[in-house]
Design an enzyme around this catalytic site. Sequence first.
Site, PDB file in Angstrom:
ATOM      1  CD  GLU A  63      -1.983   4.071   3.322  1.00 47.84           C
ATOM      2  OE1 GLU A  63      -3.159   4.293   3.646  1.00 47.84           O
ATOM      3  OE2 GLU A  63      -1.675   3.281   2.399  1.00 47.84           O
ATOM      4  CB  CYS A 121      -6.449  -0.707   5.350  1.00 46.32           C
ATOM      5  SG  CYS A 121      -4.723  -1.267   5.289  1.00 46.32           S
ATOM      6  CB  CYS A 126      -1.908   1.475   6.268  1.00 46.01           C
ATOM      7  SG  CYS A 126      -1.538   0.645   4.702  1.00 46.01           S
ATOM      8  CG  HIS A 154      -1.946  -1.030   1.222  1.00 41.11           C
ATOM      9  ND1 HIS A 154      -2.989  -1.029   2.117  1.00 41.11           N
ATOM     10  CD2 HIS A 154      -2.142  -2.120   0.445  1.00 41.11           C
ATOM     11  CE1 HIS A 154      -3.777  -2.054   1.890  1.00 41.11           C
ATOM     12  NE2 HIS A 154      -3.278  -2.742   0.878  1.00 41.11           N
TER      13      HIS A 154
END
Length: 151
Positions: free
Chosen positions: A56, A84, A87, A54
């Site tokens: 992040e 999410c 993260c 992701h």
Amino acid sequence: MSAEDQRFMGQALELARTAEAAGEVPVGAVLVRDGQVIAAAHNRPIGQHDPTAHAEIQVLREAGQRLGNYRLPGTTLYVTLEPCPMCAGALVHARVERLVYGAPDPRAGAAGTVFDIVRSPALNHRLAVEAGVCGAEAALLLQDFFRARRD
């Protein structure tokens, strides 16, 4: 919302567009300390065949390498979509000071929408959160992406 928040979120939105052009879910992230960008990335799980890639996580990895430390105090993360749970947990672990996000995630948001991992009193670190910065633009980017995938 400060002018600085808008400027850095604008950079995150550009990264989200880069992700979209690569066939990834359009999410971009920028990590800043003292007004300077430390790291910037976009989503890459599809291209890297990595469920943890992701935006992040990519930013935290890059910043940790650049600074030689897995702790990132005094930083602000700008991300186009609410993090999410994975993260959000990483942000807490890295000791990021502040989270600024664009669009809420009604399915998996972990900064107040579904969960609130980043401000949980059960954890040893909590982030300040600013939600909705350039949120309409970030949400539209995601909606258009998923609409095109369905068509």
